[in-house]
Scaffold this active site. Structure first.
Site, mmCIF file in Angstrom:
data_model
loop_
_atom_site.group_PDB
_atom_site.id
_atom_site.type_symbol
_atom_site.label_atom_id
_atom_site.label_comp_id
_atom_site.label_asym_id
_atom_site.label_seq_id
_atom_site.Cartn_x
_atom_site.Cartn_y
_atom_site.Cartn_z
ATOM 1 N N ARG A 1 -31.828 -17.413 -39.568
ATOM 2 C CA ARG A 1 -31.690 -17.399 -38.395
ATOM 3 C C ARG A 1 -31.116 -17.395 -37.127
ATOM 4 N NH1 ARG A 1 -36.789 -20.791 -40.051
ATOM 5 N NH2 ARG A 1 -38.470 -19.049 -40.525
ATOM 6 N N ARG B 1 -34.226 -13.650 -43.808
ATOM 7 C CA ARG B 1 -32.612 -13.446 -43.356
ATOM 8 C C ARG B 1 -32.680 -14.501 -42.439
ATOM 9 N NH1 ARG B 1 -35.059 -8.977 -39.430
ATOM 10 N NH2 ARG B 1 -36.357 -9.817 -38.823
ATOM 11 N N THR C 1 -38.319 -12.506 -44.110
ATOM 12 C CA THR C 1 -37.360 -11.437 -44.379
ATOM 13 C C THR C 1 -35.726 -12.348 -45.601
ATOM 14 O OG1 THR C 1 -36.646 -12.331 -42.714
ATOM 15 C CG2 THR C 1 -38.580 -10.062 -43.212
ATOM 16 N N LYS D 1 -45.397 -23.129 -36.469
ATOM 17 C CA LYS D 1 -47.570 -23.485 -36.266
ATOM 18 C C LYS D 1 -48.122 -23.884 -37.126
ATOM 19 C CE LYS D 1 -45.957 -18.641 -35.067
ATOM 20 N NZ LYS D 1 -44.574 -18.957 -34.822
ATOM 21 N N GLY E 1 -44.715 -15.559 -41.050
ATOM 22 C CA GLY E 1 -44.875 -16.370 -42.601
ATOM 23 C C GLY E 1 -44.351 -17.606 -41.878
ATOM 24 N N HIS E 2 -45.960 -18.224 -42.342
ATOM 25 C CA HIS E 2 -46.343 -19.845 -41.791
ATOM 26 C C HIS E 2 -46.233 -20.647 -43.047
ATOM 27 C CE1 HIS E 2 -48.698 -18.125 -37.810
ATOM 28 N NE2 HIS E 2 -47.582 -17.770 -37.929
ATOM 29 N N SER F 1 -38.850 -16.727 -42.704
ATOM 30 C CA SER F 1 -40.295 -17.620 -44.284
ATOM 31 C C SER F 1 -40.439 -16.360 -45.151
ATOM 32 C CB SER F 1 -41.225 -18.035 -43.296
ATOM 33 O OG SER F 1 -40.970 -18.639 -42.775
ATOM 34 N N GLY G 1 -40.266 -33.442 -39.446
ATOM 35 C CA GLY G 1 -39.760 -33.000 -40.565
ATOM 36 C C GLY G 1 -41.048 -32.067 -41.403
ATOM 37 N N ASN H 1 -46.056 -9.952 -40.417
ATOM 38 C CA ASN H 1 -44.781 -10.156 -39.638
ATOM 39 C C ASN H 1 -44.434 -11.537 -39.784
ATOM 40 O OD1 ASN H 1 -46.626 -9.393 -38.252
ATOM 41 N ND2 ASN H 1 -45.317 -8.950 -36.526
ATOM 42 N N GLN I 1 -45.256 -15.054 -34.218
ATOM 43 C CA GLN I 1 -44.966 -14.852 -33.204
ATOM 44 C C GLN I 1 -44.704 -16.045 -32.324
ATOM 45 O OE1 GLN I 1 -46.540 -11.605 -34.095
ATOM 46 N NE2 GLN I 1 -45.255 -12.511 -36.115
ATOM 47 N N GLY J 1 -40.602 -17.425 -32.124
ATOM 48 C CA GLY J 1 -41.365 -17.586 -32.787
ATOM 49 C C GLY J 1 -40.614 -18.803 -34.264
ATOM 50 N N ASP J 2 -41.506 -18.843 -35.137
ATOM 51 C CA ASP J 2 -41.532 -19.771 -36.077
ATOM 52 C C ASP J 2 -41.161 -21.233 -35.795
ATOM 53 O OD1 ASP J 2 -40.768 -17.670 -37.898
ATOM 54 O OD2 ASP J 2 -39.178 -17.300 -37.345
HETATM 55 P P1 GDP Z 1 -44.061 -20.799 -37.805
HETATM 56 O O1 GDP Z 1 -43.767 -19.223 -38.317
HETATM 57 O O2 GDP Z 1 -43.856 -21.286 -36.852
HETATM 58 O O3 GDP Z 1 -45.117 -21.451 -38.636
HETATM 59 O O4 GDP Z 1 -42.934 -21.760 -38.296
HETATM 60 P P2 GDP Z 1 -42.255 -20.814 -39.865
HETATM 61 O O5 GDP Z 1 -43.046 -21.255 -41.226
HETATM 62 O O6 GDP Z 1 -41.520 -19.676 -39.936
HETATM 63 O O7 GDP Z 1 -40.495 -21.400 -39.848
HETATM 64 C C1 GDP Z 1 -40.705 -23.289 -39.755
HETATM 65 C C2 GDP Z 1 -39.801 -23.525 -40.877
HETATM 66 O O8 GDP Z 1 -39.927 -25.264 -40.369
HETATM 67 C C3 GDP Z 1 -41.000 -24.372 -41.518
HETATM 68 O O9 GDP Z 1 -39.866 -23.850 -42.726
HETATM 69 C C4 GDP Z 1 -41.718 -24.985 -41.912
HETATM 70 O O10 GDP Z 1 -42.274 -25.789 -43.338
HETATM 71 C C5 GDP Z 1 -40.183 -25.751 -40.888
HETATM 72 N N1 GDP Z 1 -40.377 -27.793 -40.749
HETATM 73 C C6 GDP Z 1 -42.071 -27.681 -39.404
HETATM 74 N N2 GDP Z 1 -41.494 -28.650 -38.384
HETATM 75 C C7 GDP Z 1 -40.506 -29.215 -39.704
HETATM 76 C C8 GDP Z 1 -40.278 -29.833 -38.612
HETATM 77 O O11 GDP Z 1 -40.359 -31.082 -38.275
HETATM 78 N N3 GDP Z 1 -38.400 -30.584 -39.712
HETATM 79 C C9 GDP Z 1 -38.246 -30.218 -40.005
HETATM 80 N N4 GDP Z 1 -36.594 -30.099 -40.101
HETATM 81 N N5 GDP Z 1 -39.083 -29.084 -40.625
HETATM 82 C C10 GDP Z 1 -39.899 -28.560 -40.336
HETATM 83 P P1 IMO Z 2 -44.149 -16.526 -36.681
HETATM 84 O O1 IMO Z 2 -45.344 -15.461 -36.936
HETATM 85 C C1 IMO Z 2 -40.092 -14.875 -35.838
HETATM 86 C C2 IMO Z 2 -39.249 -10.271 -34.817
HETATM 87 C C3 IMO Z 2 -38.642 -9.839 -35.749
HETATM 88 C C4 IMO Z 2 -37.985 -8.807 -34.594
HETATM 89 C C5 IMO Z 2 -39.052 -8.535 -34.040
HETATM 90 C C6 IMO Z 2 -40.216 -7.310 -34.338
HETATM 91 O O2 IMO Z 2 -43.652 -16.453 -38.613
HETATM 92 O O3 IMO Z 2 -43.478 -17.274 -36.542
HETATM 93 P P2 IMO Z 2 -42.012 -6.492 -35.929
HETATM 94 O O4 IMO Z 2 -41.783 -6.818 -37.712
HETATM 95 O O5 IMO Z 2 -43.202 -7.663 -35.617
HETATM 96 O O6 IMO Z 2 -41.735 -5.459 -36.057
HETATM 97 O O7 IMO Z 2 -40.471 -7.634 -35.707
HETATM 98 O O8 IMO Z 2 -40.255 -9.719 -33.867
HETATM 99 N N1 IMO Z 2 -40.581 -11.042 -35.564
HETATM 100 C C7 IMO Z 2 -41.123 -12.508 -35.982
HETATM 101 N N2 IMO Z 2 -39.581 -13.538 -35.232
HETATM 102 N N3 IMO Z 2 -41.349 -15.375 -36.556
HETATM 103 C C8 IMO Z 2 -42.404 -13.941 -36.402
HETATM 104 O O9 IMO Z 2 -43.334 -14.761 -36.732
HETATM 105 C C9 IMO Z 2 -42.021 -12.899 -35.940
HETATM 106 N N4 IMO Z 2 -42.779 -12.031 -36.077
HETATM 107 C C10 IMO Z 2 -41.304 -10.135 -36.012
HETATM 108 O O10 IMO Z 2 -37.575 -10.132 -36.615
HETATM 109 O O11 IMO Z 2 -37.033 -9.077 -34.153
HETATM 110 MG MG MG Z 3 -42.757 -17.916 -39.265
#
Ligand code: GDP
Ligand code: IMO
Ligand code: MG
Length: 424
Positions: free
Chosen positions: A304, A302, A300, A17, A41-42, A298, A413, A39, A223, A13-14
């Site tokens: 990573r 927490r 919670t 996306k 955070g995009h 994004s 970025g 759960n 995720q 995850g994270d």
């Molecule tokens: P998602 O859950 O897959 O949509 O990803 P998240 O938004 O939870 O986490 C990705 C984090 O990295 C966010 O804070 C974005 O703004 C940041 N981000 C995305 N692409 C880049 C990148 O290429 N470089 C940097 N430094 N940050 C990025």
């Molecule tokens: P995005 O879409 C990262 C993790 C939680 C925990 C496990 C189960 O932003 O990538 P849940 O709340 O689903 O029962 O938690 O999955 N988790 C994620 N980790 N990105 C996420 O979503 C997540 N959604 C759940 O931290 O380990």
């Molecule tokens: Mg996320």
């Protein structure tokens, strides 16, 4: 009849996306989230705006694309209302561009309480859930007890709600969990009233119809593949199918109507919550990645966990998803390291393997690394492939060769503009 492309995370995850869905939305008519719930955070960044979406697809800022919350998604009305309100405050015309599947399940206040009770009961073995009620809601879905968005329109909605809550109360009593439901219910029912003003659809028909007239659909995953309930590091997973097949179940799109599968991965690995993480770095390198990459959740907040790229895990994710193109995120974060580690194999019982085994806990697998040359250049202002440092190109070529799929985008970025499209 067009095909639907699927965009999903290949790690825990994270991966970024949200950013990429936002970048790609101008090429699509419809963006449809297929699983997970709040759960997720995009994050999207453009024109100085940084915005985090939880349930609403990341195409919502585009002026014309339709955004669908699919049947595979679980919706917390309270969080959903907050999301819509925040978008309206930014001037986004949410109501005309957002559709919600009637078959999507609702997260009740008691689902959140049950999530907390279950985690408390697990003690040190807790999953590290986001505590949004995801597990209990999907349990009620597969247990055939759940409430769906379509039920909101039924005359006996309140009765159905009360019946389910009675069940939950028994479970909470079993856990000896203390709570005050009367504090939570009014806000929940207010949010249900708010939801009624939005448009509910039979999203499987809507999508089928749209695709039959050539409309372009992008399915957005939440995720990552290593959190998939079947193929992730069970039990430290989420409760839905995050892999490509989840887009079929979560939207009602037939498998033979899936087109490109876009796999998003970070240039390194992160994980939030508990569970095995073979390449985790519990040292200053891991800390440097966390600080430079701002690796804090994004949803919670927490911290990573961080580590080097894990090729056996990436290959596994490419395999189960049928990934046709890769996008490498956060390459900028790796600037400044002398050497970049890349896990090529695991050592299991004294033997080297290059695939992901059943058990990836540290007692069972030891990561084996190759170290490639690092680079020092700041990538964040770069916008062309030919300006990227040779060491980064070599790193990308190494990954492409190992995985067998081309990298079509390198992200340098968080902003929309910090996206380099690669030519092969
Ligand atoms: P998602 O859950 O897959 O949509 O990803 P998240 O938004 O939870 O986490 C990705 C984090 O990295 C966010 O804070 C974005 O703004 C940041 N981000 C995305 N692409 C880049 C990148 O290429 N470089 C940097 N430094 N940050 C990025
Ligand atoms: P995005 O879409 C990262 C993790 C939680 C925990 C496990 C189960 O932003 O990538 P849940 O709340 O689903 O029962 O938690 O999955 N988790 C994620 N980790 N990105 C996420 O979503 C997540 N959604 C759940 O931290 O380990
Ligand atoms: Mg996320």
């Amino acid at each position: 009849m067009s095909k639907a492309d699927v965009l999903l995370g290949l790690q825990w995850g994270d991966e970024g996306k949200g950013k990429i869905v936002d970048v790609l939305t101008p090429h699509y008519d419809i963006i449809a989230r297929f699983q997970g719930g709040p759960n997720a955070g995009h994050t999207l960044e453009f024109n100085g705006i940084k915005h985090v979406l939880h349930t609403i697809p990341s195409g919502i800022f585009h002026p014309t694309a339709i955004n669908i919350v699919g049947n595979g998604v679980v919706i917390d009305p309270v969080i959903f209302k907050k999301e819509v309100d925040a978008l309206i405050a930014l001037g986004v015309d949410v109501k005309s561009k957002l559709l919600i599947a009637k078959r999507a399940h609702l997260i009740l206040p008691t689902h959140r309480l049950l999530d907390a009770a279950s985690e408390a009961a697990k003690g040190k073995n807790k999953i590290g859930s986001t505590l949004k009620g995801i597990g209990p809601t999907y349990m009620d879905k597969t247990g055939r007890n759940g409430l769906r968005v379509g039920d909101i329109e039924a005359p006996d909605f309140k009765e159905k709600y009360s019946q389910l809550v009675e069940k939950h109360k028994q479970l909470l009593a079993f856990h000896q969990f203390e709570y005050n439901l009367s504090e939570l219910e009014p806000t929940w029912f207010e949010a249900i009233e708010f939801l009624r003003q939005l448009t509910f659809v039979d999203s499987e028909h809507y999508l089928h119809q749209a695709m039959s007239t050539g409309k372009k659909v992008l399915a957005e995953g939440a995720q990552g593949s290593l959190l998939d309930v079947d193929f992730g590091s069970y039990p430290f997973v989420t409760s839905s199918n995050t892999i490509c097949a989840g887009a079929c179940n979560g939207l009602g799109i037939a498998p033979n109507r899936i087109g490109n599968v876009i796999g998003i991965f970070k240039a390194y690995c992160t994980r939030v919550g508990s569970g095995p993480f073979p390449t985790e770095l519990n040292d200053t390198t891991g800390e440097q990645i966390r600080q430079t990459g701002r690796e804090f959740g994004s949803t919670t907040g927490r911290a990573r966990r961080t580590g080097w790229l894990d090729l056996p895990a990436l290959k596994f994710a490419v395999m189960v998803n049928g990934v046709t193109e890769l996008m490498m995120m956060k390459a900028d974060v790796l600037s400044g390291f002398d050497k970049i580690g890349i896990c090529t194999h695991y050592e299991v019982n004294g033997k080297l393997i290059d695939h992901l085994p059943y058990d990836i806990s540290e007692n069972f697998v030891k990561p084996v690394y190759t170290f490639l040359e690092g680079w020092n250049q700041d990538l964040t202002g770069m916008n062309a492939q030919n300006s990227l440092p040779k060491a980064l190109i070599d790193y990308i070529l190494y990954i492409e060769k190992a995985v067998g799929v081309p990298v079509s985008v390198v992200s340098v970025g968080p902003d929309r503009s910090q996206t380099i499209h690669m030519q092969h």
